[in-house]
Design a protein around this motif. Sequence first.
Motif, PDB file in Angstrom:
ATOM      1  N   ARG A   1       0.831  -1.196   0.000  1.00 47.08           N
ATOM      2  CA  ARG A   1       0.000   0.000   0.000  1.00 47.08           C
ATOM      3  C   ARG A   1       0.864   1.243   0.000  1.00 47.08           C
ATOM      4  NH1 ARG A   1      -4.232  -1.158   4.791  1.00 47.08           N
ATOM      5  NH2 ARG A   1      -4.819  -3.223   4.162  1.00 47.08           N
ATOM      6  N   CYS A   2       0.304   2.282  -0.575  1.00 53.51           N
ATOM      7  CA  CYS A   2       0.932   3.592  -0.538  1.00 53.51           C
ATOM      8  C   CYS A   2       0.284   4.405   0.577  1.00 53.51           C
ATOM      9  CB  CYS A   2       0.741   4.310  -1.869  1.00 53.51           C
ATOM     10  SG  CYS A   2       1.517   3.472  -3.267  1.00 53.51           S
TER      11      CYS A   2
ATOM     12  N   PRO B   1       9.479  -0.907  -2.851  1.00 49.98           N
ATOM     13  CA  PRO B   1       8.726  -2.135  -3.113  1.00 49.98           C
ATOM     14  C   PRO B   1       7.295  -2.090  -2.580  1.00 49.98           C
ATOM     15  CG  PRO B   1      10.893  -2.673  -2.262  1.00 49.98           C
ATOM     16  CD  PRO B   1      10.743  -1.189  -2.170  1.00 49.98           C
ATOM     17  N   SER B   2       7.057  -1.292  -1.525  1.00 49.82           N
ATOM     18  CA  SER B   2       5.703  -1.220  -0.986  1.00 49.82           C
ATOM     19  C   SER B   2       4.830  -0.206  -1.714  1.00 49.82           C
ATOM     20  CB  SER B   2       5.752  -0.879   0.506  1.00 49.82           C
ATOM     21  OG  SER B   2       6.317   0.394   0.685  1.00 49.82           O
TER      22      SER B   2
ATOM     23  N   GLU C   1       5.854   9.813  -3.407  1.00 50.92           N
ATOM     24  CA  GLU C   1       4.860  10.428  -2.549  1.00 50.92           C
ATOM     25  C   GLU C   1       5.445  11.661  -1.861  1.00 50.92           C
ATOM     26  OE1 GLU C   1       2.007   6.978  -0.955  1.00 50.92           O
ATOM     27  OE2 GLU C   1       4.014   6.917  -0.105  1.00 50.92           O
ATOM     28  N   ILE C   2       4.642  12.724  -1.807  1.00 56.62           N
ATOM     29  CA  ILE C   2       5.040  13.942  -1.117  1.00 56.62           C
ATOM     30  C   ILE C   2       3.948  14.251  -0.105  1.00 56.62           C
ATOM     31  CG2 ILE C   2       5.553  16.391  -1.349  1.00 56.62           C
ATOM     32  CD1 ILE C   2       6.460  15.747  -4.229  1.00 56.62           C
TER      33      ILE C   2
ATOM     34  N   CYS D   1      -1.437  14.985   0.972  1.00 53.50           N
ATOM     35  CA  CYS D   1      -0.613  14.352  -0.056  1.00 53.50           C
ATOM     36  C   CYS D   1      -0.635  15.254  -1.285  1.00 53.50           C
ATOM     37  CB  CYS D   1      -1.161  12.974  -0.398  1.00 53.50           C
ATOM     38  SG  CYS D   1      -0.990  11.797   0.938  1.00 53.50           S
ATOM     39  N   LEU D   2       0.541  15.543  -1.810  1.00 53.25           N
ATOM     40  CA  LEU D   2       0.649  16.441  -2.952  1.00 53.25           C
ATOM     41  C   LEU D   2       1.046  15.674  -4.199  1.00 53.25           C
ATOM     42  CD1 LEU D   2       2.598  19.315  -1.175  1.00 53.25           C
ATOM     43  CD2 LEU D   2       0.134  19.078  -1.445  1.00 53.25           C
ATOM     44  N   ASN D   3       0.633  16.210  -5.339  1.00 51.30           N
ATOM     45  CA  ASN D   3       0.941  15.598  -6.632  1.00 51.30           C
ATOM     46  C   ASN D   3       2.386  15.940  -6.998  1.00 51.30           C
ATOM     47  OD1 ASN D   3       1.035  14.627  -9.204  1.00 51.30           O
ATOM     48  ND2 ASN D   3      -0.560  15.941 -10.024  1.00 51.30           N
TER      49      ASN D   3
END
Length: 126
Positions: free
Chosen positions: A30-31, A56-57, A62-63, A74-76
């Motif tokens: 999962r993220c 791997p997860s 991700e920011i 969470c930002l793009n």
Amino acid sequence: MEKGGAPFLLGIIFLTLIGVQGSPIMRSQRCSCITTNEGAIHLKSLKDLKQFAPSPSCEKTEIIATLKNGNQRCLNPDSTDVKELIQKWGKQVSQKKKQKKGIKHQKSRNVLKVKRSQRPRQKKTT
């Protein structure tokens, strides 16, 4: 079996069991960020900004921005606004580090001056 073979065999079994117990367990696939916000965040309202590389997860970058009020967003990572925010944040953090180093250096100088002035002067005797 020979006398030397039994301890050898027990040693191999022992090492194998230790190796099995020491193997890492994979996290769930999962993220942390399911959705990302497109809205701009002001630098003044930002408390912390963390960037996580693909792993791997989680296959994507991700920011995660932590705001001063405690909320996390969470930002793009592909957004131009977010890229600019990352650059500005990096500059701000490096400036704060430089200021802290300067303050520490100034404090150490002041302490040395105070210590020197408090010493009683010895009269020279000839």
